[in-house]
Scaffold this motif. Structure first.
Motif, PDB file in Angstrom:
ATOM      1  N   ILE A  13       0.848  -1.209   0.000  1.00 33.85           N
ATOM      2  CA  ILE A  13       0.000   0.000   0.000  1.00 33.85           C
ATOM      3  C   ILE A  13       0.876   1.250   0.000  1.00 33.85           C
ATOM      4  O   ILE A  13       0.618   2.209  -0.725  1.00 33.85           O
ATOM      5  N   ILE A  14       1.951   1.215   0.793  1.00 31.68           N
ATOM      6  CA  ILE A  14       2.851   2.375   0.861  1.00 31.68           C
ATOM      7  C   ILE A  14       3.477   2.639  -0.517  1.00 31.68           C
ATOM      8  O   ILE A  14       3.489   3.774  -1.004  1.00 31.68           O
ATOM      9  N   LEU A  16       2.305   1.733  -3.436  1.00 33.68           N
ATOM     10  CA  LEU A  16       1.235   2.170  -4.335  1.00 33.68           C
ATOM     11  C   LEU A  16       0.927   3.660  -4.143  1.00 33.68           C
ATOM     12  O   LEU A  16       0.829   4.418  -5.119  1.00 33.68           O
ATOM     13  N   VAL A  17       0.832   4.075  -2.888  1.00 32.29           N
ATOM     14  CA  VAL A  17       0.532   5.486  -2.592  1.00 32.29           C
ATOM     15  C   VAL A  17       1.656   6.388  -3.102  1.00 32.29           C
ATOM     16  O   VAL A  17       1.406   7.427  -3.731  1.00 32.29           O
ATOM     17  N   MET A  20       1.514   6.589  -6.842  1.00 32.88           N
ATOM     18  CA  MET A  20       0.368   7.388  -7.277  1.00 32.88           C
ATOM     19  C   MET A  20       0.617   8.877  -7.064  1.00 32.88           C
ATOM     20  O   MET A  20       0.399   9.683  -7.966  1.00 32.88           O
ATOM     21  N   VAL A  21       1.105   9.234  -5.874  1.00 30.29           N
ATOM     22  CA  VAL A  21       1.368  10.655  -5.587  1.00 30.29           C
ATOM     23  C   VAL A  21       2.432  11.197  -6.544  1.00 30.29           C
ATOM     24  O   VAL A  21       2.305  12.303  -7.082  1.00 30.29           O
TER      25      VAL A  21
ATOM     26  N   GLY B  74      -7.003   6.735  -8.048  1.00 32.85           N
ATOM     27  CA  GLY B  74      -6.956   6.654  -6.590  1.00 32.85           C
ATOM     28  C   GLY B  74      -8.313   6.931  -5.963  1.00 32.85           C
ATOM     29  O   GLY B  74      -8.758   6.199  -5.067  1.00 32.85           O
ATOM     30  N   VAL B  78     -10.618   4.295  -3.852  1.00 34.43           N
ATOM     31  CA  VAL B  78     -10.975   4.537  -2.444  1.00 34.43           C
ATOM     32  C   VAL B  78     -12.497   4.530  -2.255  1.00 34.43           C
ATOM     33  O   VAL B  78     -13.021   3.878  -1.338  1.00 34.43           O
TER      34      VAL B  78
END
Lengths: 279, 170
Positions: A13-14, A16-17, A20-21, B74, B78
């Motif tokens: 998840i980290i 992926l985030v 994405m950012v 994203g 979510v």
């Protein structure tokens, strides 16, 4: 097994985030080219969008035709009157044309065209409510590049913001991210024409100096100071002038000449040397 | 089989959403069809699968928009995940429950997108027209989604049955 998945879940998840950012940040600013994935994705959509826009246009045309048939007789009488008045006007204009040609020759006038135009069809629009963009069926293969101006006979439409091989995206002047250098035709005063109005149909013109005078009914044209738009392209007409900053300044509401909701064909402004390649 | 049908559904929805002239516009706003599809599948699929579906739908939309790529992905992911978990506590066959779920899901998705875009530099002022657009889109999605849910749910069941049949018969 479940424990193993859970062990990897948090790092996954980290990652992926972060990815994405990073991607959002990288694509939030202006880019010279679109990525390979974007290019492929858009070019796959082009034929579907083309077919769909054709079908949609056909349906709309048929609906228009049915509505037109109802008022055909009235319109015919009106048009006959119009033809008569236009014939008189044509006669007058022919005289002007002859006079103009004579004057041009007399002044050794050079009628040089600085730009050439490429006709493109609108095949798509932004899927979101928060961006005002259109997709055209011309891309790199036709000589289109980022930053080129897009116009119609009525006036300025926008600028090309990204290009794939067979399509390009145009940021409309009504978009919140758009700002165009303008000129009040009557006075020659410079203004900055911005999009992002609440109604998404009008523009906001802000004066660039304190002495600028804008009145309702004034025509705003492109200033030609930027390299994007050629000079004197019509942008719109001032429909309201609103005071700002305790009456120390003002902003003018401009109604564009182009009907953005009904754009079908547009013209991409090409530098002259590129026209030959595109053809 | 079902993945092919999902992909075709996404492609068709995207083409419909980006239709040319004059575009899919109702009373001055565009319905968010890709978000609607993600939310409907969030009510049909398991939360994890719904999140993947939402991510794919958002990414497809991002590739067309060309700005803030991964933001729609994203947000859709979510919102689909949240709705996927939330709807398990309610009786989704009730049309009013579906309407409220889709209405809230769309509203949340739009607000999250605008917040995300604003934090990356999109100068979108929060005016009454912005809220009105969000409200109108949410209402449209709630209404249309509540009606479209049944046929899509049936289609999904049929696809699962076909996949199972192919698996068992080889």
């Amino acid at each position: 097994m479940l424990e193993q998945i859970l062990r990897w879940k948090v790092p996954l998840i980290i990652v992926l985030v972060v990815v994405m950012v990073g991607t959002i940040h990288y694509t939030s600013t202006s880019r010279l080219t679109v990525s390979l994935l974007e290019g492929i994705g858009r070019d796959i959509l082009v034929p579907f969008q083309w077919v769909f826009s054709r079908v949609q246009r056909f349906v709309l045309n048929q609906t228009d035709k049915i509505q037109t048939l109802r008022t055909l007789k009235e319109r015919n009488a009106e048009l006959e009157e119009l033809v008569q008045s236009l014939q008189a006007e044509v006669f007058e204009l022919r005289n002007y044309k002859r006079e103009n040609e004579w004057l041009r020759e007399a002044l050794d006038f050079k009628n040089e065209r600085e730009h050439d135009l490429l006709v493109a069809e609108v095949i798509g629009r932004s899927p979101s409510n928060w961006e005002s963009t259109i997709i055209l069926n011309k891309g790199m293969a036709h000589g289109v590049e980022k930053g080129m101006a897009v116009v119609t006979n009525d006036g300025v439409v926008g600028t090309v913001i990204n290009v794939s091989r067979y399509s390009c995206t145009v940021l409309l002047i009504i978009d919140a991210q758009s700002a165009t250098g303008g000129l009040v035709q009557a006075t020659g005063d410079l203004v900055l024409v911005e999009g992002g109005q609440a109604d998404r149909e009008t523009l906001m013109a802000r004066p660039l100096s304190r002495d600028t005078v804008v009145e309702v009914g004034d025509i705003i044209v492109t200033s030609g100071l930027s390299t994007v738009y050629p000079k004197n392209l019509p942008v719109g007409e001032v429909v309201a002038v609103e005071p700002r900053d305790y009456n120390l300044s003002f902003s003018a509401v401009v109604r564009p000449f182009v009907d953005f909701a009904r754009l079908e064909y547009v013209l991409i402004v090409l530098p002259q040397e590129q026209r030959g390649e595109a053809a | 089989m079902k993945y092919v049908v999902y992909s075709v559904l996404l492609l068709l929805t995207l083409v419909l959403q980006t239709a040319g002239v004059p575009g899919l516009v109702f009373f001055g706003f565009k319905p968010e069809l890709m978000l609607l599809l993600s939310l409907i599948f969030a009510m049909i699929l398991e939360p994890g699968a719904a999140a993947v579906f939402g991510f794919a739908a958002g990414l497809a939309q991002d590739l067309v928009v060309g700005r803030f790529i991964m933001l729609h992905a994203g947000v859709f992911m979510v919102v689909a995940l949240a709705l996927g978990y939330a709807i398990q506590r309610f009786y989704r066959e009730n049309i009013i429950v579906r309407f409220i779920a889709l209405f809230l899901g769309t509203g949340l998705g739009e607000v999250l997108y605008l917040l995300g875009a604003a934090s990356f530099g999109l100068s979108m002022p929060w005016r009454s027209s912005t809220w009105l657009t969000i409200l109108a889109v949410s209402f449209f999605n709630g209404l249309v989604g509540a009606l479209v849910y049944r046929p899509l749910s049936k289609l999904n069941r049929h696809l699962i049955y076909l996949d199972e049949l192919v698996k068992r018969t080889g």
